[in-house]
Design an enzyme around this catalytic site. Structure first.
Site, PDB file in Angstrom:
ATOM      1  CE  LYS A  52      -0.505  -0.298   4.988  1.00 21.32           C
ATOM      2  NZ  LYS A  52      -1.060  -0.795   5.997  1.00 21.32           N
ATOM      3  CE1 TYR A 292      12.085  32.828  -0.009  1.00 20.89           C
ATOM      4  CE2 TYR A 292      11.984  30.465   0.228  1.00 20.89           C
ATOM      5  CZ  TYR A 292      11.599  31.632  -0.479  1.00 20.89           C
ATOM      6  OH  TYR A 292      11.271  31.592  -1.697  1.00 20.89           O
ATOM      7  CG  MET A 340       7.495  24.138  -2.805  1.00 20.66           C
ATOM      8  SD  MET A 340       6.504  25.029  -3.873  1.00 20.66           S
ATOM      9  CE  MET A 340       5.155  25.801  -2.765  1.00 20.66           C
TER      10      MET A 340
HETATM   11  C1  LIG Z   1      -0.529  -2.164   6.810  1.00 24.78           C
HETATM   12  C2  LIG Z   1      -1.319  -3.249   7.009  1.00 24.78           C
HETATM   13  C3  LIG Z   1      -0.243  -4.259   7.460  1.00 24.78           C
HETATM   14  C4  LIG Z   1       1.403  -4.159   7.313  1.00 24.78           C
HETATM   15  O1  LIG Z   1       2.021  -3.532   8.511  1.00 24.78           O
HETATM   16  P1  LIG Z   1       3.320  -3.693   8.667  1.00 24.78           P
HETATM   17  O2  LIG Z   1       3.426  -3.212  10.434  1.00 24.78           O
HETATM   18  O3  LIG Z   1       3.709  -2.397   7.851  1.00 24.78           O
HETATM   19  O4  LIG Z   1       3.749  -4.812   8.389  1.00 24.78           O
HETATM   20  C5  LIG Z   1      -0.734  -5.620   7.608  1.00 24.78           C
HETATM   21  N1  LIG Z   1      -2.207  -5.755   7.678  1.00 24.78           N
HETATM   22  C6  LIG Z   1      -3.050  -4.840   7.500  1.00 24.78           C
HETATM   23  C7  LIG Z   1      -4.606  -4.679   7.552  1.00 24.78           C
HETATM   24  C8  LIG Z   1      -2.594  -3.219   7.136  1.00 24.78           C
HETATM   25  O5  LIG Z   1      -3.245  -2.262   7.039  1.00 24.78           O
END
Ligand SMILES: *Cc1c(COP(=O)(O)O)cnc(C)c1O
Length: 400
Positions: A52, A292, A340
């Site tokens: 993700k 700045y 930026m």
């Molecule tokens: C993000 C996530 C994981 C992975 O978590 P990590 O701690 O990065 O390994 C596993 N299960 C769910 C439901 C998640 O949202």
């Protein structure tokens, strides 16, 4: 016609010119991290690689084939859009699971492409059936149950209804998984809560067994669980953080040291190196202000290098006057504010720096190393927050 061609030409030219920085991902570091995780979880459990947030900022397009090269055949994401990116990037028939948001009007695409998904309420389950019937393909369902995390999760009182529904419509609904997610297992102070979640999960699974319609996989472990709590490892583990070479927390690292009777462990390697180049060099007179405002006044005659990166590139403004970069294998402290798309570093004590010299923002150069962790200490971002904010536009590249 002409104008269309001109636009196309522009797009092509744009892709041939340079970005202000680049991210390199190490294949050997990934192999090492995954084999370390493999040793922890045993040979049986499927490792679902969590990608993700653009593979925690590493870049889905580049990372997914690298993970497949290491034998990964299961990925997990948070949305349909991310799932579609994985499908585009994959080089095998690796599976993808959506753990988060799934709009009804994406379900058709999801089921058609055999993307798996979490279900945590009855409306989604019913919608899945409807679409699976229309598409004439099975929906691949992971039932995520509420165990006390109170984020997503099917409420306990809905479990029987969901099981009956899955069983009744077995021709269209494949019961891929039964799962939960822990609410902060990386922190030891949460253990009383985690223990209750585990107990609840087992209790709910017993009810599934009594009912007699079984899922193919049971899973609960994220990185921290997979690394330090062997009893959370079932048929599959969902590993994000650790595969990228980051320890989920000091608690988990220390538990690992205790369990293995070590004082130090460098089994996990940071995959990511972030580089740019010196854009400009300037002689600064004592008492002049740099950049700045008045946040940095030269205490002596100085030489600065200008770095073409700023907060718009994911480089936190909180690093103003605090962070450093590596040039010629030496630490160059940031002077003045992060703008930026520019900041300045002090190179007075680094001999022979020239415009075009490589600047390491994250990673190793010579003997020196900037870890993702060191950023967190300055910015109060957790590691994952920092990397996942790296813009998708920065080009990613695989190195050995
Ligand atoms: C993000 C996530 C994981 C992975 O978590 P990590 O701690 O990065 O390994 C596993 N299960 C769910 C439901 C998640 O949202």
């Amino acid at each position: 016609m002409d104008s269309v061609n001109t636009i196309k030409q522009d797009i092509q030219n744009q892709r041939m010119v340079n970005h202000s920085s680049r991210i390199l991902l190490s294949q050997s570091a990934l192999e090492q991290n995954l084999s370390f995780i493999r040793k922890k979880v045993g040979s049986e459990a499927i490792i679902s690689s969590v990608v993700k947030a653009n593979a925690y900022g590493h870049g889905i397009e580049t990372f997914v084939p690298m993970a497949e090269e290491c034998g990964i055949r299961h990925f997990a994401v948070a949305s349909s859009h991310e799932a579609s990116e994985v499908l585009d990037a994959r080089t095998t028939d690796a599976a993808v699971t959506i753990m988060g948001i799934l709009y009804d009007d994406d379900l058709h695409w999801v089921i058609e492409h055999e993307v798996e998904f979490f279900v945590f309420d009855m409306p989604r389950l019913k919608k899945a059936l409807e679409v699976a019937q229309a598409v004439d393909k099975k929906a691949l369902i992971h039932l995520e149950v509420e165990t006390g995390g109170n984020r997503t999760g099917l409420p306990e009182e809905k479990l029987d209804e969901a099981l009956q529904f899955l069983k009744k419509h077995v021709e269209h609904l494949r019961f891929k998984g039964f799962c939960t997610h822990f609410a902060g297992i990386e922190t030891l102070a949460n253990q009383f809560r985690i223990a209750r979640q585990q107990q609840k999960f087992d209790e709910l699974y017993n009810r599934v067994e009594e009912f007699g319609h079984l899922p193919e996989l049971r899973h609960s472990a994220c990185s921290a669980a997979a690394l330090a709590f062997p009893d959370t490892v079932m048929d599959m583990v969902r590993v994000g953080t650790a595969q990228y070479g980051m320890w989920p927390s000091p608690d988990i690292y220390n538990m690992h040291l205790k369990q293995t009777n070590k004082l130090k462990d460098s089994s996990m390697k940071q995959l990511l190196t972030w580089k740019t180049d010196v854009m400009h060099i300037k002689q600064i007179k004592k008492d002049e202000f740099i950049g700045y405002g008045t946040s940095y006044q030269a205490p002596k005659d100085m030489i600065t290098a200008v770095v073409p990166i700023g907060y718009s590139n994911g480089f936190a403004k909180a690093l103003s006057n605090l962070g450093y970069v590596l040039i010629k294998g030496k630490k160059a402290p940031i002077v003045g504010l992060i703008n930026m798309n520019v900041f300045m570093v002090d190179i007075t004590d680094i001999a022979g720096v020239q415009v075009g010299d490589v600047v390491v923002l994250i990673g190793q150069q010579g003997e020196e190393k900037i870890t993702i962790r060191s950023f967190s200490e300055f910015t109060k971002f957790i590691n994952n927050e920092f990397v996942s904010r790296l813009p998708t536009a920065i080009p990613r590249e695989t190195v050995s």
